[in-house]
Design a protein around this motif. Structure first.
Motif, PDB file in Angstrom:
ATOM      1  N   ALA A  93       0.827  -1.210   0.000  1.00 30.22           N
ATOM      2  CA  ALA A  93       0.000   0.000   0.000  1.00 30.22           C
ATOM      3  C   ALA A  93       0.861   1.260   0.000  1.00 30.22           C
ATOM      4  O   ALA A  93       0.563   2.231  -0.709  1.00 30.22           O
ATOM      5  N   VAL A  94       1.932   1.250   0.790  1.00 31.40           N
ATOM      6  CA  VAL A  94       2.791   2.429   0.889  1.00 31.40           C
ATOM      7  C   VAL A  94       3.548   2.670  -0.416  1.00 31.40           C
ATOM      8  O   VAL A  94       3.620   3.803  -0.903  1.00 31.40           O
ATOM      9  N   LEU A  95       4.086   1.615  -1.016  1.00 32.06           N
ATOM     10  CA  LEU A  95       4.828   1.791  -2.266  1.00 32.06           C
ATOM     11  C   LEU A  95       3.893   2.221  -3.394  1.00 32.06           C
ATOM     12  O   LEU A  95       4.261   3.064  -4.223  1.00 32.06           O
ATOM     13  N   LYS A  96       2.699   1.656  -3.418  1.00 26.03           N
ATOM     14  CA  LYS A  96       1.715   2.061  -4.431  1.00 26.03           C
ATOM     15  C   LYS A  96       1.351   3.535  -4.261  1.00 26.03           C
ATOM     16  O   LYS A  96       1.277   4.294  -5.240  1.00 26.03           O
ATOM     17  N   ALA A  97       1.129   3.947  -3.016  1.00 21.78           N
ATOM     18  CA  ALA A  97       0.792   5.346  -2.749  1.00 21.78           C
ATOM     19  C   ALA A  97       1.953   6.266  -3.109  1.00 21.78           C
ATOM     20  O   ALA A  97       1.745   7.372  -3.614  1.00 21.78           O
ATOM     21  N   THR A 142       5.360  14.155   0.015  1.00 26.13           N
ATOM     22  CA  THR A 142       5.584  14.230   1.460  1.00 26.13           C
ATOM     23  C   THR A 142       5.172  12.911   2.104  1.00 26.13           C
ATOM     24  O   THR A 142       4.294  12.211   1.597  1.00 26.13           O
ATOM     25  N   ILE A 143       5.811  12.589   3.221  1.00 26.76           N
ATOM     26  CA  ILE A 143       5.479  11.362   3.949  1.00 26.76           C
ATOM     27  C   ILE A 143       4.030  11.411   4.424  1.00 26.76           C
ATOM     28  O   ILE A 143       3.315  10.409   4.405  1.00 26.76           O
ATOM     29  N   GLY A 144       3.570  12.594   4.818  1.00 31.00           N
ATOM     30  CA  GLY A 144       2.192  12.728   5.287  1.00 31.00           C
ATOM     31  C   GLY A 144       1.180  12.383   4.211  1.00 31.00           C
ATOM     32  O   GLY A 144       0.189  11.684   4.472  1.00 31.00           O
ATOM     33  N   ASP A 145       1.428  12.854   2.989  1.00 26.30           N
ATOM     34  CA  ASP A 145       0.515  12.554   1.893  1.00 26.30           C
ATOM     35  C   ASP A 145       0.512  11.057   1.573  1.00 26.30           C
ATOM     36  O   ASP A 145      -0.544  10.469   1.303  1.00 26.30           O
ATOM     37  N   ARG A 162      -2.744   8.482   1.952  1.00 22.79           N
ATOM     38  CA  ARG A 162      -3.224   7.724   0.793  1.00 22.79           C
ATOM     39  C   ARG A 162      -3.143   6.220   1.048  1.00 22.79           C
ATOM     40  O   ARG A 162      -4.004   5.460   0.601  1.00 22.79           O
ATOM     41  N   ALA A 163      -2.119   5.782   1.755  1.00 21.78           N
ATOM     42  CA  ALA A 163      -1.948   4.353   2.027  1.00 21.78           C
ATOM     43  C   ALA A 163      -2.776   3.883   3.210  1.00 21.78           C
ATOM     44  O   ALA A 163      -2.937   2.673   3.415  1.00 21.78           O
ATOM     45  N   GLY A 164      -3.293   4.823   4.014  1.00 25.55           N
ATOM     46  CA  GLY A 164      -4.088   4.453   5.178  1.00 25.55           C
ATOM     47  C   GLY A 164      -3.255   3.925   6.328  1.00 25.55           C
ATOM     48  O   GLY A 164      -3.693   3.042   7.080  1.00 25.55           O
ATOM     49  N   THR A 221       4.711   4.636  10.899  1.00 25.21           N
ATOM     50  CA  THR A 221       4.944   3.335  10.260  1.00 25.21           C
ATOM     51  C   THR A 221       5.928   3.474   9.111  1.00 25.21           C
ATOM     52  O   THR A 221       6.826   2.642   8.933  1.00 25.21           O
ATOM     53  N   ILE A 222       5.765   4.537   8.333  1.00 22.80           N
ATOM     54  CA  ILE A 222       6.655   4.756   7.192  1.00 22.80           C
ATOM     55  C   ILE A 222       8.054   5.113   7.665  1.00 22.80           C
ATOM     56  O   ILE A 222       9.049   4.574   7.168  1.00 22.80           O
ATOM     57  N   TYR A 223       8.140   6.015   8.639  1.00 20.02           N
ATOM     58  CA  TYR A 223       9.458   6.401   9.140  1.00 20.02           C
ATOM     59  C   TYR A 223      10.179   5.220   9.784  1.00 20.02           C
ATOM     60  O   TYR A 223      11.389   5.062   9.641  1.00 20.02           O
TER      61      TYR A 223
END
Length: 209
Positions: free
Chosen positions: A33-37, A51-54, A58-60, A65-67
């Motif tokens: 989901a994150v890579l797709k977003a 941006t990481i926030g965007d 988008r990934a929900g 989690t991303i950081y």
């Protein structure tokens, strides 16, 4: 009273098995989901506008989690770009080098004709001074060349191409005009152009008459 040959615990109800652990289930879904977003954000807004926030929205998922998994925005972009090389592009194996090259050329043209992909590729080249982005760009191309080289090695085995042919040179001859036309010439990649690229590739690298 226990029956002969049975232990004390044999008469007790069997203990139900605990829940089975899923290996990589949620983690794999989060990564996908994150890579797709990330790709969607980059194709819409460019690397400079991501941006990481965007991406998280988008990934929900949570930004943390991303950081926690990727650490930096650049590392996230790098993995997302590299992921493009492996998704939805199976190596053709039709039994003919000409049709294999046609299918490969169609894969390339479909990929780079997707909305925003030209911008993504161009921006990645422009940011090649960034070590992480540059490493991702090189992984992208090396992976595509490595997997697609099977087309050439199989053609050599069938006697369609000479044994001394360099698989990477064959693939570069085929794909370079496609990228040039999109990124520089800004012209559509039609069937006639693809056919001409294949003819020129086989004329340059094929067996002499």
């Amino acid at each position: 009273m226990n029956q002969p040959g049975r232990g004390v615990d044999d008469e007790s109800p069997a203990t139900p098995p605990g829940p089975r652990r899923r290996t990589g289930g949620r983690s794999a879904r989060v990564r996908e989901a994150v890579l797709k977003a990330t790709i969607e954000q980059v194709t819409e807004h460019g690397i400079e506008g991501l941006t990481i926030g965007d991406v998280a929205a988008r990934a929900g998922v949570a930004e943390t989690t991303i950081y926690r998994r990727w650490g930096t925005r650049t590392a996230l972009i790098a993995e997302a770009v590299a992921e493009l090389a492996a998704v939805g592009n199976p190596v053709p194996d039709t039994g003919s080098v000409r049709t294999d090259l046609r299918m490969l050329a169609e894969q390339v043209s479909h990929l780079i004709s997707r909305p925003g992909i030209a911008r993504l590729v161009g921006t990645a080249i422009a940011l090649s001074s960034d070590p992480e982005v540059d490493a991702a760009r090189r992984r992208f191309w090396n992976d595509r060349f490595e997997r697609s080289s099977q087309i050439v090695t199989r053609a050599v085995d069938r006697g369609e191409l000479p044994a001394a042919v360099d698989p990477r040179e064959v693939l570069e001859t085929l794909s370079a005009p496609l990228y040039f036309r999109l990124l520089v010439g800004e012209k559509p990649i039609d069937d006639a152009f693809v056919a001409r690229c294949i003819d020129q590739t086989l004329a340059l690298h094929g067996k002499p008459a």
